[in-house]
Write a protein that holds these residues in place. Structure first.
Motif, short mmCIF file in Angstrom:
data_model
loop_
_atom_site.label_atom_id
_atom_site.label_comp_id
_atom_site.label_asym_id
_atom_site.label_seq_id
_atom_site.Cartn_x
_atom_site.Cartn_y
_atom_site.Cartn_z
N UNK A 164 -11.71 -3.32 -6.93
CA UNK A 164 -12.09 -3.17 -5.52
C UNK A 164 -11.22 -2.09 -4.89
N UNK A 165 -11.70 -1.55 -3.78
CA UNK A 165 -10.99 -0.49 -3.07
C UNK A 165 -11.15 -0.71 -1.57
N UNK A 166 -10.04 -0.55 -0.85
CA UNK A 166 -10.12 -0.54 0.61
C UNK A 166 -9.54 0.78 1.09
N UNK A 167 -10.30 1.49 1.89
CA UNK A 167 -9.80 2.72 2.49
C UNK A 167 -9.43 2.42 3.95
N UNK A 168 -8.36 3.06 4.41
CA UNK A 168 -7.82 2.78 5.74
C UNK A 168 -7.67 4.06 6.55
N UNK A 169 -7.70 3.89 7.88
CA UNK A 169 -7.25 4.96 8.76
C UNK A 169 -5.73 4.96 8.75
N UNK A 170 -5.13 6.00 9.31
CA UNK A 170 -3.67 6.09 9.28
C UNK A 170 -2.97 4.94 10.01
N UNK A 174 -9.11 -0.89 8.74
CA UNK A 174 -9.97 -0.69 7.58
C UNK A 174 -11.12 0.26 7.90
N UNK A 175 -11.32 1.22 7.01
CA UNK A 175 -12.44 2.15 7.14
C UNK A 175 -13.63 1.65 6.31
N UNK A 176 -13.35 1.19 5.11
CA UNK A 176 -14.43 0.77 4.20
C UNK A 176 -13.88 -0.13 3.12
N UNK A 177 -14.69 -1.12 2.71
CA UNK A 177 -14.35 -1.99 1.59
C UNK A 177 -15.44 -1.87 0.53
N UNK A 178 -15.02 -1.68 -0.71
CA UNK A 178 -15.94 -1.75 -1.84
C UNK A 178 -15.38 -2.74 -2.84
N UNK A 179 -16.23 -3.60 -3.38
CA UNK A 179 -15.73 -4.62 -4.29
C UNK A 179 -16.68 -4.85 -5.46
N UNK A 180 -16.09 -5.04 -6.63
CA UNK A 180 -16.84 -5.44 -7.82
C UNK A 180 -16.39 -6.83 -8.26
N UNK A 181 -15.77 -7.55 -7.31
CA UNK A 181 -15.27 -8.90 -7.61
C UNK A 181 -16.23 -9.99 -7.17
N UNK A 182 -17.26 -9.62 -6.41
CA UNK A 182 -18.20 -10.62 -5.92
C UNK A 182 -19.20 -11.00 -7.00
#
Length: 353
Positions: A164-170, A174-182
């Protein structure tokens, strides 16, 4: 709730045509507003869920919110210590490795602040310890509604892709969440490909415009945000009629018109943009050689497209003008880049890069 339609021009088109969004349409727009932070979109969906009388939509929003929260919780969970959190800087280079999510998160914010970067991200990577761990669930998803047969998620050889990956603003939002754990069942419940769900649903809107019209992409903050509209009102209406005849899958991306933009190489490239992000505009005078060259090229292309639509006999003179001014913009662009590099780094030419 933020303004659903950022374009003042399109808001006027909707008023003129007495067009109103359904609550389902509103949910779709909220979810896809790429110029609005995720936190604001989540808040707007919660507000809509409270106020809507559409019980199906209410449940879909609640399912989506639960799914988003579950992705976050699973990303943070590393109790068995079988994963490592990798902090990536704005260039997506690994700069920190942690077994604890909270430590990774605080470190990411520190790195962004220290180097004055506008974003960072955290990958959750599974630690490969046995041979059977080398076969993993693929992170790619295929739209099952574009095929007659059911498409199951595939397995593949491990290639370093994260769980999974979470991208953030400074600032750590949270900007976006992607997950392959679901699980597959959880994914199917909120599958954005489903035509009956709100996330990417196609719906018809009125649009008015003329080929050659100068427009500004409101999601682009650069000086290259202005382009030329290539689809008029008649063309848009034909597009809507064609959607009635098409049996192919339609989604939110099909609510778009074609706009061409001039790139640094002096080439006109097209993009498909949702009209709600397009503002009728004149090219701004920024007072630089580069911006003036861009303005001349845009005016020339606008004139060329208008003359072409009018059926002018000798269109070649307008076409040659566009080619010449587009080339002049490219030269002005690279000259400005060269001067900027000289000021900042002392480079005299591109060969020193």
């Amino acid at each position: 709730m933020f303004e659903l339609v950022p374009s003042e021009y399109m808001r006027e088109v909707f008023r003129k045509n007495n067009y109103e969004f359904s609550d389902f349409n509103k949910a779709t727009i909220i979810w896809n507003r790429k110029d609005v932070r995720r936190e604001e979109r989540i808040s707007a969906l919660k507000e809509l869920a409270v106020n809507t009388e559409d019980q199906e939509l209410k449940q879909q929003i609640l399912d989506r919110l639960y799914y988003e929260d579950s992705m976050l919780k699973r990303h943070k969970n590393n109790k068995n210590k079988k994963c490592v959190y990798v902090v990536l800087d704005s260039d997506e280079c690994g700069c920190g490795y942690f077994s604890d999510y909270d430590m990774a998160y605080e470190y990411g914010k520190e790195i962004a602040a220290h180097y004055d970067e506008d974003k960072f991200s955290i990958e959750k990577q599974y630690i490969i310890s046995e041979e059977h761990d080398m076969i993993v669930r693929s992170g790619a998803r295929t739209n099952p509604y574009m095929f007659n047969e059911k498409v199951e998620p595939e397995t593949e050889a491990y290639s370093g892709e994260p769980l999974s990956v979470i991208s953030f603003y400074d600032d750590g939002q949270i900007k976006r969440i992607w997950s392959n754990e679901m699980s597959l069942e959880e994914e199917e419940k909120v599958d954005s490909f489903r035509p009956d769900r709100f996330e990417h649903q196609f719906f018809k809107i009125p649009f008015e415009g003329e080929k050659g019209m100068v427009v500004r992409d409101l999601t682009d903050c650069s000086e290259n945000a202005c382009g030329i509209l290539m689809q008029d009102t008649e063309g848009w209406n034909r597009h809507l009629i064609e959607t009635n005849l098409r049996e192919a899958y339609l989604d939110y991306s099909d609510i778009s018109v074609i706009v061409v933009f001039l790139n640094c190489q002096g080439r006109w490239v097209h993009e498909h943009i949702n009209p709600i992000y397009l503002e009728a505009a004149k090219y701004p005078d920024l007072g630089t050689k580069k911006s003036e060259a861009m303005q001349r090229a845009i005016v020339a292309f606008s004139e060329y497209q208008q003359k072409k639509t009018e059926g002018v006999d000798d269109i070649s003179q307008y076409e040659k003008k566009v080619i010449r001014l587009s080339k002049e913009y490219s030269e002005a662009y690279f000259e400005a880049e060269k001067e900027s590099n000289q000021r900042m780094y002392g480079w005299k030419d591109w060969g020193e890069l």
